[in-house]
Design an enzyme around this catalytic site. Structure first.
Site, PDB file in Angstrom:
ATOM      1  N   SER A  39       0.842  -1.195   0.000  1.00 37.78           N
ATOM      2  CA  SER A  39       0.000   0.000   0.000  1.00 37.78           C
ATOM      3  C   SER A  39       0.878   1.245   0.000  1.00 37.78           C
ATOM      4  O   SER A  39       1.637   1.476  -0.934  1.00 37.78           O
ATOM      5  CB  SER A  39      -0.975  -0.046   1.176  1.00 37.78           C
ATOM      6  OG  SER A  39      -1.933   0.976   1.083  1.00 37.78           O
TER       7      SER A  39
ATOM      8  N   HIS B 168      -8.100   1.268  -0.740  1.00 40.35           N
ATOM      9  CA  HIS B 168      -8.142   0.254  -1.798  1.00 40.35           C
ATOM     10  C   HIS B 168      -9.574  -0.224  -2.065  1.00 40.35           C
ATOM     11  O   HIS B 168      -9.814  -1.397  -2.319  1.00 40.35           O
ATOM     12  CB  HIS B 168      -7.213  -0.921  -1.474  1.00 40.35           C
ATOM     13  CG  HIS B 168      -5.803  -0.477  -1.213  1.00 40.35           C
ATOM     14  ND1 HIS B 168      -4.994  -0.007  -2.212  1.00 40.35           N
ATOM     15  CD2 HIS B 168      -5.098  -0.372  -0.055  1.00 40.35           C
ATOM     16  CE1 HIS B 168      -3.831   0.358  -1.692  1.00 40.35           C
ATOM     17  NE2 HIS B 168      -3.878   0.147  -0.396  1.00 40.35           N
TER      18      HIS B 168
END
EC number: 2.3.1.39
Length: 320
Positions: free
Chosen positions: A101, A209
């Site tokens: 991430s 996400h």
């Protein structure tokens, strides 16, 4: 969607640096590393770019302050990049880089794709836009344990009830993080618990996400158009496709990354297939090292997160 193109073989050491993602933060993290010159230099760079004392943030911030996306991303990235620079200065150079991430940006810095100054400005803008999206579209994330991707997809479809609910982090070893609206995630947690499944709510301030981050995409793309990227000096594996990043696709990857699942398990498997022999997490919390253990208990791994673990790793793998 995964890119099935195989990676090129890694160097003989097979060393992979993994850069930590958001959610691993904790007050005081890395405080005993701040006197290492390379770490101090990176924190000073971040402080200069942002006009604030980033070292004070990791030393003194409350859990609530540090968990804010705008603070967590900067603190975690500074620690990952600083530790990576310190290891490189001691002759420990990675053969590949894998971020999780936010850690994808840290990996791009360590791979030579982004200058440190540009990266911290980018992270500040990324965290600002994600924070605004999270404020406008509140969401949460939860790690479901002992679940397969088809099960997670079915659970999300069952519990969404016309709200956002999606698999967001494909971590491997039976762990998948879901993201969505608070009510939808709660319904999924309850349904999974009712089937004797376990879950753990993450310390994030938004549903990253997932489609709840979509409002950040267009302004982030506009910002990235002005950022200079370079070709990597070692492979940097992207989260969206589990494939190496390059200049041509870097901006598109980072924009898609906001709403796409993190393909961590697939990335680890592809690196193992081309000679990864050590997965060393630079950052805090040991989350990624533990995920590697879930994927393959025999895979050599290390969590470098404080002075004792840093010194031990340098003693074993460093070069004069």
């Amino acid at each position: 969607m995964l890119d099935e193109t195989p990676l090129a073989p890694l160097g003989p050491a097979g060393l992979v640096f993994m850069a930590s993602g958001q959610g691993s933060q904790k007050p005081g993290m890395g405080a005993d590393l701040l006197d290492i010159p390379e770490v101090a230099n990176v924190f000073a760079c971040a402080s200069d770019v942002l006009g604030r004392d980033v070292a004070a943030l990791v030393r003194d911030a409350s859990p609530e302050e540090l968990n804010d996306t705008r603070n967590a991303q900067i603190a975690i990235a500074a620690l990952s990049v600083g530790m990576g620079r310190a290891l490189e200065a001691r002759g420990i150079v990675p053969d590949a880089l894998l971020g999780f991430s936010l850690g994808q940006v840290s990996a791009m810095v360590l791979g030579g794709m982004l200058a440190e100054e540009d990266a911290f400005a980018l992270i500040a803008e990324r965290s600002r836009l994600m924070g605004e999206a999270a404020d406008a579209n509140p969401g949460v994330m939860s790690a479901l344990l002992k679940i397969t991707l088809p099960e997670a997809e079915a659970l999300c479809a069952q519990c969404a009830e016309d709200e956002v609910l999606v698999p967001a982090n494909l971590n491997g070893g039976g762990q998948i993080v879901i993201a969505g609206t608070p009510a939808a995630v709660t319904r999924a947690e309850e349904a999974w618990a009712a089937s004797k499944g376990r879950f753990s709510r993450l310390a994030t301030s938004g549903a990253f996400h997932s489609p709840l981050m979509a409002p950040a995409q267009a302004p982030f793309a506009d910002y990235l158009a002005q950022v200079e990227f370079r070709e990597p000096v070692v492979p940097v594996i992207g989260n969206v496709h589990a494939a190496p990043l390059d200049v041509a696709g870097a901006r598109e990857e980072l924009v898609a990354h906001l709403v796409s699942p993190v393909q961590f398990e697939a990335s680890v498997a592809k690196l193992q297939a081309v000679g990864a022999k050590m997965f060393a997490e630079v950052g805090f919390g040991g989350v990624l090292a533990n995920l590697v253990k879930r994927i393959d208990r025999s895979a050599p791994r290390a969590a470098i997160q404080d002075r004792p673990s840093f010194d031990a790793f340098v003693e074993e793998f460093g070069k004069e």
